[in-house]
Design an enzyme around this catalytic site. Structure first.
Site, PDB file in Angstrom:
ATOM      1  N   HIS A   1      -0.860   6.983  -5.192  1.00 21.80           N
ATOM      2  CA  HIS A   1      -2.239   7.177  -5.625  1.00 21.80           C
ATOM      3  C   HIS A   1      -2.993   5.840  -5.672  1.00 21.80           C
ATOM      4  O   HIS A   1      -4.097   5.722  -5.141  1.00 21.80           O
ATOM      5  CB  HIS A   1      -2.250   7.845  -7.003  1.00 21.80           C
ATOM      6  CG  HIS A   1      -3.608   8.054  -7.580  1.00 21.80           C
ATOM      7  ND1 HIS A   1      -4.246   9.268  -7.523  1.00 21.80           N
ATOM      8  CD2 HIS A   1      -4.454   7.214  -8.211  1.00 21.80           C
ATOM      9  CE1 HIS A   1      -5.422   9.155  -8.105  1.00 21.80           C
ATOM     10  NE2 HIS A   1      -5.574   7.915  -8.532  1.00 21.80           N
ATOM     11  N   GLU A   2      -2.366   4.845  -6.290  1.00 23.17           N
ATOM     12  CA  GLU A   2      -3.025   3.536  -6.410  1.00 23.17           C
ATOM     13  C   GLU A   2      -3.144   2.844  -5.048  1.00 23.17           C
ATOM     14  O   GLU A   2      -4.115   2.137  -4.793  1.00 23.17           O
ATOM     15  CB  GLU A   2      -2.278   2.657  -7.411  1.00 23.17           C
ATOM     16  CG  GLU A   2      -2.218   3.213  -8.827  1.00 23.17           C
ATOM     17  CD  GLU A   2      -3.570   3.623  -9.396  1.00 23.17           C
ATOM     18  OE1 GLU A   2      -4.589   2.977  -9.089  1.00 23.17           O
ATOM     19  OE2 GLU A   2      -3.605   4.613 -10.151  1.00 23.17           O
TER      20      GLU A   2
ATOM     21  N   HIS B   1      -6.301   3.993  -3.350  1.00 26.86           N
ATOM     22  CA  HIS B   1      -7.449   3.197  -3.797  1.00 26.86           C
ATOM     23  C   HIS B   1      -7.463   1.839  -3.089  1.00 26.86           C
ATOM     24  O   HIS B   1      -8.494   1.392  -2.586  1.00 26.86           O
ATOM     25  CB  HIS B   1      -7.383   2.945  -5.310  1.00 26.86           C
ATOM     26  CG  HIS B   1      -7.664   4.121  -6.172  1.00 26.86           C
ATOM     27  ND1 HIS B   1      -8.870   4.783  -6.178  1.00 26.86           N
ATOM     28  CD2 HIS B   1      -6.892   4.749  -7.096  1.00 26.86           C
ATOM     29  CE1 HIS B   1      -8.829   5.770  -7.059  1.00 26.86           C
ATOM     30  NE2 HIS B   1      -7.628   5.775  -7.624  1.00 26.86           N
TER      31      HIS B   1
END
Length: 160
Positions: free
Chosen positions: A67-68, A71
């Site tokens: 998820h990170e 980003h």
């Protein structure tokens, strides 16, 4: 797992899942409380909440890292890196990363044990259900301006 092992894991996931290298730092941040991790826009570093690894295991940690990294890679490419952006949601589904992390077991217990305070107006007999206490010397009924009285304290599980 220590910070060096986390750094290696993040670099491996970045190469395997995204086909791009991770050139910044990844480390555990014990001050994170309500989130599994965060991507820092200024330094491009990734911080991970160690409690998620300790309580939920390696699969949850890998999901948070993916998820990170979504980003991270989208921000560096100048694409939409925020949760509401289409680019971000498409990349999440492509690499099979979760949009939100699982709630920690210790936080579930805290939420269930909340107290609810019931206040009763002595004039119009209206009841107020509150999570936080009221200073009865300062506050009055919002309907009739009558005096309030604490009737009972209920657990969050009881019916009102």
């Amino acid at each position: 797992m220590n910070n060096q092992e986390l750094q290696t894991l993040v670099e491996q996931i970045s190469i395997n899942e995204f086909g791009k290298s991770f050139r910044h730092h990844a480390y555990f941040n014990s001050r994170l409380r309500t989130t599994g991790g965060r991507y820092l826009l200024q330094s491009h570093d990734i911080e991970i909440n160690k409690k998620y690894f300790e309580q939920l295991g390696m699969n949850e940690l890998i999901g948070i890292i993916k998820h990170e990294l979504c980003h991270y890679h989208l921000h560096l490419e100048g694409k939409g890196y925020k949760h509401r952006d289409r680019d971000f949601r498409e990349l999440l589904s492509k690499v099979n990363a979760p949009r939100f992390c699982t709630v920690l077991p210790e936080n579930k217990k805290k939420k269930q044990s909340r107290k609810i305070l019931v206040y009763h107006c002595t004039s119009c007999h209206l009841n107020y259900h509150r999570k936080r206490s009221i200073d009865l010397t300062r506050f009055v009924c919002g309907k009739c301006r009558g005096r309030l009285k604490l009737v009972k304290k209920m657990d969050g599980n009881e019916e009102q």
